[in-house]
Design a protein around this motif. Sequence first.
Motif, PDB file in Angstrom:
ATOM      1  N   GLU A  80      22.100 -49.882  11.263  1.00 57.85           N
ATOM      2  CA  GLU A  80      22.975 -51.045  11.198  1.00 57.85           C
ATOM      3  C   GLU A  80      24.263 -50.631  10.510  1.00 57.85           C
ATOM      4  OE1 GLU A  80      20.408 -54.683   9.920  1.00 57.85           O
ATOM      5  OE2 GLU A  80      19.436 -52.842   9.214  1.00 57.85           O
ATOM      6  N   VAL A  81      25.388 -51.216  10.932  1.00 60.45           N
ATOM      7  CA  VAL A  81      26.658 -50.862  10.319  1.00 60.45           C
ATOM      8  C   VAL A  81      27.446 -52.128   9.993  1.00 60.45           C
ATOM      9  CG1 VAL A  81      26.835 -48.608  11.417  1.00 60.45           C
ATOM     10  CG2 VAL A  81      27.793 -50.610  12.561  1.00 60.45           C
ATOM     11  N   ILE A  82      28.268 -52.035   8.952  1.00 62.04           N
ATOM     12  CA  ILE A  82      29.244 -53.059   8.601  1.00 62.04           C
ATOM     13  C   ILE A  82      30.593 -52.362   8.490  1.00 62.04           C
ATOM     14  CG2 ILE A  82      29.998 -54.722   6.860  1.00 62.04           C
ATOM     15  CD1 ILE A  82      27.083 -55.062   6.054  1.00 62.04           C
ATOM     16  N   MET A  83      31.593 -52.894   9.189  1.00 64.42           N
ATOM     17  CA  MET A  83      32.923 -52.302   9.204  1.00 64.42           C
ATOM     18  C   MET A  83      33.881 -53.168   8.387  1.00 64.42           C
ATOM     19  SD  MET A  83      31.915 -49.868  11.105  1.00 64.42           S
ATOM     20  CE  MET A  83      33.475 -49.034  10.884  1.00 64.42           C
ATOM     21  N   LEU A  84      34.660 -52.530   7.498  1.00 61.98           N
ATOM     22  CA  LEU A  84      35.626 -53.236   6.672  1.00 61.98           C
ATOM     23  C   LEU A  84      36.935 -52.456   6.665  1.00 61.98           C
ATOM     24  CD1 LEU A  84      32.764 -52.736   4.764  1.00 61.98           C
ATOM     25  CD2 LEU A  84      33.706 -54.800   3.760  1.00 61.98           C
ATOM     26  N   SER A  85      38.055 -53.165   6.491  1.00 63.95           N
ATOM     27  CA  SER A  85      39.337 -52.482   6.351  1.00 63.95           C
ATOM     28  C   SER A  85      40.246 -53.287   5.436  1.00 63.95           C
ATOM     29  CB  SER A  85      40.005 -52.279   7.715  1.00 63.95           C
ATOM     30  OG  SER A  85      40.425 -53.507   8.275  1.00 63.95           O
ATOM     31  N   SER A  86      41.247 -52.593   4.887  1.00 62.32           N
ATOM     32  CA  SER A  86      42.217 -53.220   4.007  1.00 62.32           C
ATOM     33  C   SER A  86      43.512 -52.425   4.085  1.00 62.32           C
ATOM     34  CB  SER A  86      41.694 -53.256   2.565  1.00 62.32           C
ATOM     35  OG  SER A  86      42.614 -53.901   1.701  1.00 62.32           O
ATOM     36  N   ASN A  87      44.554 -52.925   3.438  1.00 63.18           N
ATOM     37  CA  ASN A  87      45.788 -52.167   3.283  1.00 63.18           C
ATOM     38  C   ASN A  87      45.699 -51.368   1.990  1.00 63.18           C
ATOM     39  OD1 ASN A  87      46.870 -53.593   5.533  1.00 63.18           O
ATOM     40  ND2 ASN A  87      47.435 -55.273   4.168  1.00 63.18           N
ATOM     41  N   ALA A  88      46.223 -50.165   1.997  1.00 66.19           N
ATOM     42  CA  ALA A  88      46.185 -49.338   0.790  1.00 66.19           C
ATOM     43  C   ALA A  88      47.439 -48.484   0.724  1.00 66.19           C
ATOM     44  CB  ALA A  88      44.947 -48.452   0.785  1.00 66.19           C
ATOM     45  N   ALA A  89      47.783 -48.090  -0.494  1.00 65.00           N
ATOM     46  CA  ALA A  89      48.929 -47.219  -0.690  1.00 65.00           C
ATOM     47  C   ALA A  89      48.624 -45.834  -0.143  1.00 65.00           C
ATOM     48  CB  ALA A  89      49.257 -47.133  -2.180  1.00 65.00           C
ATOM     49  N   THR A  90      49.582 -45.244   0.574  1.00 61.05           N
ATOM     50  CA  THR A  90      49.368 -43.897   1.109  1.00 61.05           C
ATOM     51  C   THR A  90      49.908 -42.824   0.186  1.00 61.05           C
ATOM     52  OG1 THR A  90      51.401 -44.163   2.381  1.00 61.05           O
ATOM     53  CG2 THR A  90      49.327 -44.618   3.498  1.00 61.05           C
ATOM     54  N   GLY A  91      50.441 -43.220  -0.961  1.00 62.88           N
ATOM     55  CA  GLY A  91      50.884 -42.272  -1.974  1.00 62.88           C
ATOM     56  C   GLY A  91      50.701 -42.911  -3.336  1.00 62.88           C
ATOM     57  N   THR A  92      50.748 -42.110  -4.371  1.00 57.85           N
ATOM     58  CA  THR A  92      50.550 -42.625  -5.726  1.00 57.85           C
ATOM     59  C   THR A  92      51.876 -43.132  -6.286  1.00 57.85           C
ATOM     60  OG1 THR A  92      48.752 -41.075  -6.088  1.00 57.85           O
ATOM     61  CG2 THR A  92      49.748 -42.071  -8.030  1.00 57.85           C
ATOM     62  N   PHE A  93      51.941 -44.417  -6.616  1.00 59.89           N
ATOM     63  CA  PHE A  93      53.138 -44.997  -7.212  1.00 59.89           C
ATOM     64  C   PHE A  93      52.969 -45.012  -8.722  1.00 59.89           C
ATOM     65  CE2 PHE A  93      55.771 -48.406  -8.843  1.00 59.89           C
ATOM     66  CZ  PHE A  93      56.976 -48.194  -8.181  1.00 59.89           C
ATOM     67  N   SER A  94      53.923 -44.420  -9.429  1.00 55.78           N
ATOM     68  CA  SER A  94      53.783 -44.335 -10.890  1.00 55.78           C
ATOM     69  C   SER A  94      55.123 -44.577 -11.574  1.00 55.78           C
ATOM     70  CB  SER A  94      53.244 -42.954 -11.281  1.00 55.78           C
ATOM     71  OG  SER A  94      54.097 -41.929 -10.777  1.00 55.78           O
ATOM     72  N   GLY A  95      55.855 -45.596 -11.105  1.00 54.77           N
ATOM     73  CA  GLY A  95      57.155 -45.871 -11.696  1.00 54.77           C
ATOM     74  C   GLY A  95      57.223 -47.284 -12.219  1.00 54.77           C
ATOM     75  N   TYR A  96      58.437 -47.694 -12.582  1.00 57.00           N
ATOM     76  CA  TYR A  96      58.653 -49.041 -13.078  1.00 57.00           C
ATOM     77  C   TYR A  96      59.347 -49.867 -11.994  1.00 57.00           C
ATOM     78  CZ  TYR A  96      57.623 -47.019 -17.626  1.00 57.00           C
ATOM     79  OH  TYR A  96      57.017 -46.391 -18.666  1.00 57.00           O
ATOM     80  N   GLY A  97      59.314 -51.182 -12.167  1.00 59.01           N
ATOM     81  CA  GLY A  97      60.006 -52.050 -11.223  1.00 59.01           C
ATOM     82  C   GLY A  97      59.045 -52.712 -10.282  1.00 59.01           C
ATOM     83  N   ASP A  98      59.598 -53.258  -9.225  1.00 63.12           N
ATOM     84  CA  ASP A  98      58.819 -54.001  -8.245  1.00 63.12           C
ATOM     85  C   ASP A  98      58.279 -53.031  -7.206  1.00 63.12           C
ATOM     86  OD1 ASP A  98      57.738 -55.659  -6.413  1.00 63.12           O
ATOM     87  OD2 ASP A  98      59.518 -56.888  -6.111  1.00 63.12           O
ATOM     88  N   PRO A  99      56.954 -52.757  -7.185  1.00 59.11           N
ATOM     89  CA  PRO A  99      56.416 -51.744  -6.275  1.00 59.11           C
ATOM     90  C   PRO A  99      56.326 -52.208  -4.831  1.00 59.11           C
ATOM     91  CG  PRO A  99      54.632 -52.786  -7.470  1.00 59.11           C
ATOM     92  CD  PRO A  99      55.919 -53.343  -8.036  1.00 59.11           C
ATOM     93  N   GLU A 100      56.717 -53.451  -4.520  1.00 63.37           N
ATOM     94  CA  GLU A 100      56.563 -53.912  -3.148  1.00 63.37           C
ATOM     95  C   GLU A 100      57.655 -53.373  -2.232  1.00 63.37           C
ATOM     96  OE1 GLU A 100      58.787 -58.072  -2.513  1.00 63.37           O
ATOM     97  OE2 GLU A 100      57.097 -58.178  -3.858  1.00 63.37           O
ATOM     98  N   LEU A 101      58.795 -52.956  -2.780  1.00 65.47           N
ATOM     99  CA  LEU A 101      59.939 -52.595  -1.952  1.00 65.47           C
ATOM    100  C   LEU A 101      59.916 -51.108  -1.626  1.00 65.47           C
ATOM    101  CD1 LEU A 101      62.720 -54.657  -3.741  1.00 65.47           C
ATOM    102  CD2 LEU A 101      61.402 -55.265  -1.699  1.00 65.47           C
ATOM    103  N   GLY A 102      59.982 -50.786  -0.349  1.00 68.95           N
ATOM    104  CA  GLY A 102      60.054 -49.399   0.083  1.00 68.95           C
ATOM    105  C   GLY A 102      58.734 -48.663   0.050  1.00 68.95           C
ATOM    106  N   ALA A 103      57.667 -49.285  -0.360  1.00 72.23           N
ATOM    107  CA  ALA A 103      56.378 -48.602  -0.455  1.00 72.23           C
ATOM    108  C   ALA A 103      55.766 -48.460   0.931  1.00 72.23           C
ATOM    109  CB  ALA A 103      55.445 -49.380  -1.357  1.00 72.23           C
TER     110      ALA A 103
END
Length: 637
Positions: free
Chosen positions: A287-310
């Motif tokens: 039996e299988v259960i399939m799940l998916s989500s959005n994830a960061a493809t790189g490590t973000f380690s700065g300040y500010g709003d991480p939603e822009l340009g990510a």
Amino acid sequence: MTRFPSLLIVLSLSGPWSIGPAIASGVLPEVAGPFQPAARQVDLRSLPKVWTGPPAGRLRDAEPEQEKELKERRGNIWSRGVVLEALKGIETQRPAPTLPAGGFGAATPNVPGINFANVVPADPNGDAGPNHYVQAVNGATGSLMSVFDKTTGAIVAGPINLSQLSSGDCAGSDTDPQVIHDGLAGRWLLARLASGKLCVLMSSGNDPVNTVWTEINPVFDRLALYTVQPDFANPAQSVFSGPQTIVIGDVQLAANRFPAQPGGVALPAFTGTLMHRTTYRNLGDREVIMLSSNAATGTFSGYGDPELGARTGVLWFELERIGGVGQPWTVSQQELFGPNDGVSRFMSALNVDNAGNLALGYAVTGEASGTFPGLRYTGRRRTDPTPGMTLIESTLASGVAAQTFTGASQRWGDYFDMSLDPDGCRFWFTGQYMDDTNWGTRVASFRHDDCGPPDFAWSGDSAVAKVCGLSNTILPPRALQLQSRYGYWRDLTLSFDALPQGVSASVTPQQLRPSGSATAQLSVAAGTPAGLVVPRLVASDGTLTHTFDLPIDVDQPSAVPALSEPANAAVQQPSIVRLSWAPTAGADDYVVDVATDAAFTPPLDHEPGRAGNLCRYDPARRKHHLPLAWPWPEHLR
């Protein structure tokens, strides 16, 4: 709509189901307890169509509560230039994978779905039945629905307002439509939210165009995460168990990571949560259960709003359980799919076919790559040796512009949908893209080249057994296997067909669900007529039947053969002895027994390479030098 990080969701009902008229004039009271549900035959082609096209006045936000949540998650807003500069050198890029060709045929059909309806987000959703594909989206006047011909892709009904099929509170403004085809019962379920309640419509058959619609209004007060083993004959005996904690690898979910389009406007999409919809499938051997989500493809380690340009990718999991209820679920596959090509992949929809092959559809956009919001898909075969998505990414629809709406109208959506056709092989995907200055949707279908209808197959030793018919003979047990193919999981009844004269047979177990093993036991009575007899083992679920033949070659010698040199029951023989006997009509071969007593109970050994009282004819074996080794005294016969 509240999101729960759930794997298996059980609705714990706090009250009865209330069923009212499918379509009726006026407001009728809901009826609880015993009822005769009212219903109405409806031809969707007779209902008014909804106009879709360029904006007519101010855009409506289909889900203002979710817009408020997104605003709260953004936090402080930095200038775009400052954040993009800060991102340089901070995000660790993954190399683009090398993907082989093949696996999917061409997407057919691949046609426009319901287009811009003066509302955001679209939240396209759909499912396939035997002959139709039904798509639903958000519209300015409520949830919209269209019915497509599966073969041609032509719209045969719609778009119409789902509220036209309802009454009471469910006839008002609604949102978040869901379409499910129940292949076991042969009916459609249409669900959406209206007036703070869940409204469900159920059809009377497989034809969504001309059917009887009955409205069902479930009332519930909580969600719980459990595994359910239902007993439909005796519901009180159903078993609820769990929850089970499943450990996954370290991941960085893409909370507040909104992909950037060409021109710099980010697309606020639902992030940091599981995407629609979690899929369960029984593949027969697992039996299988399939799940998916959005994830960061790189490590973000700065300040500010991480939603822009990510940049975001698709994080997907395959959970697996082998052995049925009582066995644990484990993570069999996990991957962050996000080639390093300047393109974000998000709003994923994942499903699995009967053969265990995967299909993944999603939205794409990218400022650096100049990619406007479009739709793509990829997948993997179950038999691929390399982990992760292995098929070349294909484009379903290319965007031609950026979404430039602002404020509440900026939202891109909550979910897309990847459903499976009743044939168990063809995937149906619907998603949103920019087909001009407004959003449009797409309906597309594709399948893997290695998939077929659910089936099972016998395997095992089918060699001809040799039997001497002078005495009763019990043949050695025969181990056989029933293998599931393309997700076959039904219980099979095992039995022998009409047996030949003189043959007895049994099989254990008498019921088996593939994949599994069975043991056949056969015996031949003394005096059975000479010749080839074929006992036939049958496995059937009442519709699908496969057989396995266990042939037996019965010999009938004219007399019992006897040794002439040395004589039968000779004792104290040397370790190398010359054996001689007269040929017997009807005998194919001979066996020499060695024992420590004259009754030969039991024989210590047989002539090397032979077992049982077999009678295989070989004239060259009338005289034979047989090396034997045993302690004296010994007996030969």
